[in-house]
Design an enzyme around this catalytic site. Structure first.
Site, short mmCIF file in Angstrom:
data_model
loop_
_atom_site.label_atom_id
_atom_site.label_comp_id
_atom_site.label_asym_id
_atom_site.label_seq_id
_atom_site.Cartn_x
_atom_site.Cartn_y
_atom_site.Cartn_z
N GLU A 175 0.84 -1.21 0.00
CA GLU A 175 0.00 0.00 0.00
C GLU A 175 0.87 1.25 0.00
O GLU A 175 1.84 1.34 0.75
CB GLU A 175 -0.89 -0.04 1.24
CG GLU A 175 -2.29 0.44 1.00
CD GLU A 175 -3.06 -0.44 0.01
OE1 GLU A 175 -3.07 -0.09 -1.18
OE2 GLU A 175 -3.64 -1.45 0.45
N SER B 10 -26.83 6.81 -15.48
CA SER B 10 -26.37 5.98 -14.38
C SER B 10 -27.57 5.52 -13.56
O SER B 10 -28.31 6.35 -13.03
CB SER B 10 -25.41 6.77 -13.49
OG SER B 10 -25.36 6.17 -12.21
N GLY C 129 -16.61 5.29 -3.75
CA GLY C 129 -15.90 5.99 -2.68
C GLY C 129 -15.56 5.12 -1.49
O GLY C 129 -15.46 5.59 -0.37
N SER C 130 -15.40 3.81 -1.71
CA SER C 130 -15.10 2.90 -0.60
C SER C 130 -13.70 2.32 -0.68
O SER C 130 -13.40 1.33 -0.03
CB SER C 130 -16.10 1.74 -0.60
OG SER C 130 -17.36 2.25 -0.36
N GLY C 131 -12.88 2.90 -1.53
CA GLY C 131 -11.51 2.41 -1.63
C GLY C 131 -11.40 1.12 -2.42
O GLY C 131 -10.40 0.42 -2.33
N SER D 217 -13.77 2.24 -7.58
CA SER D 217 -14.87 2.40 -8.54
C SER D 217 -14.48 3.41 -9.62
O SER D 217 -14.87 3.26 -10.78
CB SER D 217 -16.14 2.83 -7.81
OG SER D 217 -15.90 4.01 -7.07
N SER D 218 -13.70 4.42 -9.26
CA SER D 218 -13.36 5.41 -10.30
C SER D 218 -12.42 4.81 -11.35
O SER D 218 -12.62 5.02 -12.54
CB SER D 218 -12.77 6.69 -9.70
OG SER D 218 -12.14 6.48 -8.49
N ASP E 57 -4.38 0.60 -9.47
CA ASP E 57 -5.82 0.33 -9.62
C ASP E 57 -6.18 0.05 -11.07
O ASP E 57 -6.82 -0.95 -11.40
CB ASP E 57 -6.65 1.51 -9.11
CG ASP E 57 -6.30 1.90 -7.69
OD1 ASP E 57 -5.64 1.08 -7.00
OD2 ASP E 57 -6.66 3.01 -7.26
#
Ligand code: GLA
Length: 383
Positions: free
Chosen positions: A31, A65, A118-120, A123-124, A168
């Site tokens: 990380e 969406s 937005g949960s790490g 998703s982006s 990612d």
């Protein structure tokens, strides 16, 4: 898929032609190492963005969406500007694609997702990668999966403004079923490592804590690492990034760097070494030793890199109180988001019940749990 198809026909009054799927990712270990040219060990997971699309004859991009219940449209030929919306990720990849070739064809698209935003869990990046695949394909721009990943990262760095590394986008584009991807972010060489979990599962626990200010704190950590590199260079260290250091040098480095920079360096250097060991442990099926490294990684992210938070620490602590849990740590950038835990299959029910109950008692927040499977990277297919 049927719901998605119904929505597509309702919104666009035509038939969809292309199916899209793009997974999220968890990072097993490694990380905050990727922007330091280090090692990471992520896997694409069975929480995904799905979509249906049809090519347009003009340069319009019309998107709906189902998660945000929102319709948006823009034109590829316009000067695209960031507007603080989910469409920024589409615009960002289109801006980057325009630099690699002629792009003139738009699309009608409906998206739906069970990947929490937005949960790490990236998703982006998942959204960037699938749109990069779609718009390059329909405009006849031939890009390898590596190039798709790099282009999506540039969209995030330049258009969205988060100075993220390559982990990612790379794992989402190149992930493989039942495997994790051991990636050297300096050379972008990678190895697919089968996840031989021997009766254990990777459980993702979501703190459901909003990740406020996470992008500015993220960019700040990155700067602290860069500052450390430049101080060390001035002190005659022949390095180009923190990747070039090893843990036997930490003692002498401590006397050179300001305390805060030293703490960041210590985490990165030792985390890289933990990744290398983890890959070996997983290959040899030594899940116990792998679990211990997850715990060490969490402690280091908490104490030295300082990107954990109370909620993540509580989830990790409660996870480790369940018999049959081999290790637990925050995953992703931190400041909220998710943890991963290695949990024995017959204890999963108990884990979810007890960790959920105790987490709620201690934080007033309801955690979500997902039993994760490693899946193939993002794909588009013409129906
Ligand atoms: C985010 C970034 C990645 C990586 C992780 C931390 O997910 O997008 O590039 O830096 O944080 O390891």
């Amino acid at each position: 898929m049927r719901e998605l198809e119904g929505k597509f026909k309702e919104v666009f009054s035509r038939e969809p032609e292309i199916e899209l799927r793009s997974p999220g990712r968890v990072n097993l270990i490694g990380e905050h190492t990727d922007y330091n040219d280090g090692f990471v060990f992520p896997a694409a997971i069975n929480l995904e963005i799905r979509g249906l699309a049809a090519v347009r004859d003009d340069s319009g991009v019309n998107v709906y969406s189902m998660d945000f219940n929102e319709f948006k449209s823009f034109d590829i030929n316009n000067d695209l500007k960031k507007e603080g919306s989910w469409t920024d990720y589409i615009k960002g990849v289109i801006v980057e694609l325009k630099k690699s070739g002629e792009i003139s064809k738009g699309a009608d698209i409906v998206y739906s997702s069970n990947l929490p935003v937005g949960s790490g869990l990236s998703s982006s990046a998942a959204f960037e990668v699938i749109n990069a695949m779609l718009f390059s394909k329909i405009n006849g721009i031939d890009l390898s999966l590596r190039e798709i990943a790099l282009l999506s990262q540039r969209a995030e760095n330049k258009f969205v403004g988060v100075n993220c590394g390559i982990m990612d986008q790379f794992s989402i584009a190149l992930g493989k079923k039942d495997s994790a991807l051991f990636l050297d972010t300096k050379t972008l060489s990678y190895e697919i490592v089968p996840l031989n979990m021997k009766g254990y599962k990777i459980i993702i626990s979501n703190t459901n804590k909003p990740r406020e200010l996470s992008s500015s704190a993220y960019n700040e950590r990155r700067e602290e690492c860069e500052t450390a590199v430049s101080i060390l260079k001035k002190n005659n260290y022949d390095i180009s990034s923190l990747r070039d250091l090893n843990s036997s040098q930490l003692k002498e480095i401590a006397s050179i760097l300001p305390e805060i920079n030293f703490k960041r360096v210590k985490h990165v250097v030792e985390e890289n070494e933990r990744v290398l060991k983890s890959v070996e442990y997983l290959k040899s099926g030594d899940l116990e030793s792998f679990g211990k490294l997850l715990n060490e990684s969490h402690k280091s992210l908490k104490d030295y890199y300082e990107v954990s938070c109370g909620e993540l620490d509580i989830l990790v602590e409660e996870a480790m109180n369940i018999e049959g849990t081999l290790g637990s740590r925050m995953t992703g950038a931190g400041f909220g988001g998710c943890t991963i835990s290695i949990v024995r299959e017959d204890r999963i029910k108990d884990f979810i019940e007890k960790v959920g109950e105790n987490y709620f008692k201690r934080t007033d927040l309801k955690a979500d749990f997902y039993v994760s499977e490693a899946v193939n990277g993002a794909e588009i297919f013409f129906k």
